[in-house]
Design a protein around this motif. Structure first.
Motif, PDB file in Angstrom:
ATOM      1  N   VAL A 214       0.838  -1.203   0.000  1.00 49.43           N
ATOM      2  CA  VAL A 214       0.000   0.000   0.000  1.00 49.43           C
ATOM      3  C   VAL A 214       0.875   1.255   0.000  1.00 49.43           C
ATOM      4  N   ILE A 215       1.911   1.271   0.868  1.00 45.41           N
ATOM      5  CA  ILE A 215       2.804   2.424   0.956  1.00 45.41           C
ATOM      6  C   ILE A 215       3.569   2.611  -0.354  1.00 45.41           C
ATOM      7  N   GLN A 216       3.997   1.512  -0.978  1.00 46.45           N
ATOM      8  CA  GLN A 216       4.742   1.599  -2.227  1.00 46.45           C
ATOM      9  C   GLN A 216       3.893   2.169  -3.365  1.00 46.45           C
ATOM     10  N   ARG A 217       2.579   2.113  -3.212  1.00 44.48           N
ATOM     11  CA  ARG A 217       1.680   2.669  -4.235  1.00 44.48           C
ATOM     12  C   ARG A 217       1.488   4.178  -4.067  1.00 44.48           C
ATOM     13  N   GLY A 218       2.183   4.777  -3.106  1.00 47.52           N
ATOM     14  CA  GLY A 218       2.140   6.235  -2.952  1.00 47.52           C
ATOM     15  C   GLY A 218       1.253   6.732  -1.836  1.00 47.52           C
ATOM     16  N   THR A 219       0.683   5.872  -1.041  1.00 47.78           N
ATOM     17  CA  THR A 219      -0.164   6.288   0.074  1.00 47.78           C
ATOM     18  C   THR A 219       0.672   6.982   1.143  1.00 47.78           C
ATOM     19  N   ASP A 220       0.147   8.051   1.705  1.00 50.27           N
ATOM     20  CA  ASP A 220       0.858   8.755   2.768  1.00 50.27           C
ATOM     21  C   ASP A 220       0.984   7.848   3.993  1.00 50.27           C
TER      22      ASP A 220
END
Length: 427
Positions: A214-220
């Motif tokens: 999820v984080i790698q997809r650009g989520t803060d």
């Protein structure tokens, strides 16, 4: 039963070898994909390794087709004798406890599957971010194969997109397979604390993997952590849930762990070989006698309880062997010839057919470790299942024998093959 206990023993030895390596080399590794593959190996390899054919185990050589014959012993029983049936041994009681807990574990797993199936059928469908969600307050935010459950109260939550993205990763990467495999593994080895630690590691890693994606997809990261904190902690099940992993997940997101290399997966092969070596050296019922040569006549023969085996070992057999109840009730009698090895450490080893064939120089199909013969010539042969009961009882008592004083040849401890006949007769 003995073979199943041996399987469990070898399985759990392998499990502990592989899991200790996981704790040493993967605990601080944030390559969660590599961790997932390794943990899958920790579940599958221990279950498969003990089932490998004996040809992959340490072979035992041969020198002569003659073995030492101990004087036979007769075990008497009556068709109605309570003593003949014997009381259940501690081993049998423990096996009953093990199987009872295993059955309860399987029943619990089936109930969980039925609950999930019922929830899939009865839950209301909702669309959000192009994903079909099943509104169900029992499962909260979780997924099972192609289905994503959501707490109805969370449908209007501002963090719903984070929840959906997280659970979609579980769904796309089929994390439910990992959960089911580890749950079955726990049911099989429920008595070993290491398997519960493995289960926790598998669940944690799947959550870490989804969070990382999820984080790698650009989520803060900060907003994502807040959305995790806002989630309702559901009850444990075989679905992928936040549950008690919330604190660990947030800690993992805030730590700068070193990314590991995929080469670590290759560790499974040498570790499996080490585990195979360990179980081979400790297999009392297998073919793994430590030295490669089996003797039949040696300068100094093995002794049992500091005495002549013809006397002392027969005494041990008489005190411990019980006439199988079902065989006695059906009037089954006969003579069982069993072959066993007293190895160079004085331990009793029941060889398999391949080992015996190599030792005696006979074709494999002509060799039998335990054979049956009627007490009186011309008697009708009993059914094979009754004969097997007699063989199993003799094998059990012989394989449980205390250690002997090993035989020696030219001053060196060696392996010695014996043949021992046991008569089962009814009074």
């Amino acid at each position: 039963m003995n073979s199943f206990l041996t399987y469990l023993f070898e399985l759990n030895i392998t499990l502990m070898v592989l899991f200790v390596a996981f704790k040493l080399f993967f605990e601080r590794d944030s390559n969660f994909v590599v961790r997932r593959i390794y943990l899958q190996g920790v579940v599958l390899i221990p279950a498969i390794l003990p089932l490998l054919p004996a040809t992959l185990q340490i072979p035992v050589g041969s020198v002569s087709p003659v073995s030492i014959n101990l004087e036979e012993i007769t075990i008497f029983g009556t068709m109605s004798s309570q003593e003949a049936s014997g009381t259940k041994s501690i081993g049998n009681i423990l096996m009953m406890v093990y199987l009872s807990v295993l059955a309860l574990g399987l029943l619990k797993l089936v109930v969980q599957f039925l609950r999930i199936l019922l929830a899939i059928i009865t839950s209301d469908r909702h669309q959000a971010s192009g994903t079909t969600l099943l509104a169900n307050s029992t499962f909260h935010a979780s997924s099972f194969f192609g289905f994503i459950f959501i707490d109805p109260a969370s449908l209007e939550d501002e963090s719903i997109d984070h929840i959906i993205e997280h659970e979609n990763i579980h769904r796309r990467e089929v994390h439910s397979v990992d959960r089911i495999l580890v749950e079955l593994f726990v049911i099989l080895n429920w008595f070993n604390p290491v398997v519960w630690m493995l289960r926790k590691s598998v669940i944690q890693n799947l959550e870490y993997l989804a969070d990382s994606a999820v984080i790698q997809r650009g989520t803060d990261p900060l907003k994502y952590q807040l959305s995790i904190l806002n989630q309702y902690i559901g009850s444990a099940s075989i679905t992928n849930q936040f549950s008690s992993q919330i604190k660990n997940r947030i800690n993992m997101l805030n730590k700068n762990y070193k990314l590991g290399n995929s080469w670590k997966i290759a560790m499974l092969l040498p570790l499996a070989a080490i585990a195979l070596f360990i179980v081979s050296c400790n297999d009392k019922e297998g073919t793994n006698v430590a030295e490669t040569e089996i003797f039949f006549i040696v300068e100094e023969m093995p002794t049992f309880n500091d005495g002549d085996p013809a006397i002392e070992f027969r005494k041990y057999i008489a005190q411990n062997l019980r006439y199988p109840k079902e065989a006695a009730e059906n009037g089954v009698t006969g003579k069982i010839f069993i072959k066993f090895i007293v190895d160079h450490e004085g331990k009793v080893v029941i060889p398999d057919q391949e080992t015996l064939a190599k030792a005696e120089g006979n074709p494999l199909d002509e060799v039998v470790v335990a054979t049956y013969r009627s007490l009186t010539e011309g008697d009708e042969r009993p059914e094979e299942n009754y004969i097997q009961l007699l063989k199993d009882e003799v094998t059990r008592v012989v394989s449980d024998s205390p250690d002997w004083k090993p035989g020696t040849q030219r001053g060196k401890n060696v392996n010695v093959l014996f043949t021992f006949p046991v008569n089962f007769a009814l009074q």
